[in-house]
Design an enzyme around this catalytic site. Sequence first.
Site, PDB file in Angstrom:
ATOM      1  N   ASP A  49       0.660  -1.071  -0.042  1.00 16.24           N
ATOM      2  CA  ASP A  49       0.040   0.026  -0.057  1.00 16.24           C
ATOM      3  C   ASP A  49       0.845   1.089  -0.172  1.00 16.24           C
ATOM      4  O   ASP A  49       1.576   1.287   0.826  1.00 16.24           O
ATOM      5  CB  ASP A  49      -0.845  -0.022   1.060  1.00 16.24           C
ATOM      6  CG  ASP A  49      -1.970  -1.105   1.304  1.00 16.24           C
ATOM      7  OD1 ASP A  49      -1.791  -1.862   0.336  1.00 16.24           O
ATOM      8  OD2 ASP A  49      -2.774  -1.022   2.057  1.00 16.24           O
ATOM      9  N   GLU A 270     -11.869  -0.842   1.319  1.00 13.98           N
ATOM     10  CA  GLU A 270     -10.640  -0.425   1.672  1.00 13.98           C
ATOM     11  C   GLU A 270      -9.935   0.855   0.832  1.00 13.98           C
ATOM     12  O   GLU A 270     -10.178   1.134   0.064  1.00 13.98           O
ATOM     13  CB  GLU A 270      -9.535  -1.677   1.449  1.00 13.98           C
ATOM     14  CG  GLU A 270     -10.050  -3.066   1.878  1.00 13.98           C
ATOM     15  CD  GLU A 270      -8.901  -3.861   2.366  1.00 13.98           C
ATOM     16  OE1 GLU A 270      -8.419  -3.588   3.664  1.00 13.98           O
ATOM     17  OE2 GLU A 270      -8.414  -4.564   1.452  1.00 13.98           O
TER      18      GLU A 270
HETATM   19  C1  FRU Z   1      -5.022  -3.301   1.970  1.00 11.79           C
HETATM   20  C2  FRU Z   1      -4.857  -3.414   3.275  1.00 11.79           C
HETATM   21  C3  FRU Z   1      -4.804  -2.191   4.241  1.00 11.79           C
HETATM   22  C4  FRU Z   1      -4.519  -2.266   5.288  1.00 11.79           C
HETATM   23  C5  FRU Z   1      -3.050  -2.935   4.729  1.00 11.79           C
HETATM   24  C6  FRU Z   1      -2.316  -3.804   5.643  1.00 11.79           C
HETATM   25  O1  FRU Z   1      -4.181  -3.704   1.120  1.00 11.79           O
HETATM   26  O2  FRU Z   1      -5.646  -4.410   3.930  1.00 11.79           O
HETATM   27  O3  FRU Z   1      -6.262  -1.919   4.450  1.00 11.79           O
HETATM   28  O4  FRU Z   1      -3.971  -0.921   5.837  1.00 11.79           O
HETATM   29  O5  FRU Z   1      -3.500  -3.815   3.821  1.00 11.79           O
HETATM   30  O6  FRU Z   1      -1.324  -4.375   5.376  1.00 11.79           O
END
Ligand code: FRU
Length: 433
Positions: A49, A270
């Site tokens: 991310d 997300e």
């Molecule tokens: C999306 C996610 C986010 C979270 C992160 C944790 O890829 O689920 O929502 O912050 O990965 O690694």
Amino acid sequence: MNPEPERRKRATPRWTREQASKIERTSETVAPIIYPPTEDAAPDINGWDTWFLRTRDGSIASIDGWRVIFSLTAPADLLPGKRHDVAEIRYFYSRDGKNWHDGGPIFEDEALGSRQWAGSALLDEDGQIYVYYTASGRADEEELTYEQRLAVGSGGMIEADDSGLTIEGPFEHEILLEPDGERYEREEQYRGMIYTFRDPWFYEDPATDETCLLFEANSPVLEGEGVCEDEVQEAFNGSVGIARSPTGDPTDWHFEDPLLEGVCVNQELERPHVVVHDSQYYLFISSHDHTFAPGIDGPDGLYGFVADSLMGEYRPLNESGLVLTNPENAPYQAYSWVAFPHREELLVSGFFNYYDLGGLALDDVAGLPPEEQHAKFGGMLAPTVRLALDGDRTRITGTLSHGCIPLESEALPELPEERLAHREETHRGYDTC
Ligand code: FRU
């Protein structure tokens, strides 16, 4: 035919099962296949991310010609499936928007949580930096927990010259928001698969100058409330939360009702974020195939909604909500997309996830020999995708190199006529950044 059961109306607009049942891969929504780049700029770490250092008006900040991104990262020798347990935020900087230099971890050891998950970052007018993140678990916990709180590290100093850029602490860390149990579910209320209260996204509404923080959450759904067709669906209760700062202070937040709910439809909305285009508000989220409620078939993808104002009411783009997904034969090649404006278009940056899985589902990856798990994980930025927007409809028009994050002042390669008119099915390879 049985009449539709009477179900309780909820105040927040919902992504309905009827809308989501229209999700399908089309030539407008399927991104081209991703091939690994010839060179991995940071071979020792995996990154996923990612978000950009932005100014209050949402533009990507430019500091002495440098732009800065933040990514969740983990050592590349750790199994990619374990990365969320040790996630650490690092920053990277670039002058050309394609070659990124690793600046190292943004925080020393003082960040909140046992690991830090996704967020956003603001460079304020007075030079203060606010790095918003999810504090997951508690520092020093013996066993990992999945508590999630919205946090910020504020402070920091940026120094830049022709040789590079550094961001030095100290940062002051504080918890900004914890779920209230009414609008936003607390962990102990949770009946589903993966609890969520995370991914704070700073946003200022250009129409009202209101200062907001969007985040991913779950809506409390009481057992027997009769909101969904059955109890199984009730566990799929994702929402896009929003808080406001009455004074514009980027650390003072008060909950509002969610902007959108996916109750009975999907459990994880997300990394929500908003982009304004032609006076319309485009709200985007990422979601997974396995977080759709039974009876709804949706791929890992970027989903979007549009409204006339920030507070909504939002309607799904392309009728179903699907904006961008991976090809059917590489369904997990990218994830966690962020859309950002570029002149007349939108660009979408995501990370290069699992590829070459030969028909395996994500849940099967953990059963592969470790070296295969490593070999099949991208762990870096994916090629940036170009999107055309027209009211409630979107269309993929092309791709740029891996990790290409251009400023609005930088022109993009012109799109060939035939692709603009009708996307070439054979569109492969990426235009350079
Ligand atoms: C999306 C996610 C986010 C979270 C992160 C944790 O890829 O689920 O929502 O912050 O990965 O690694």
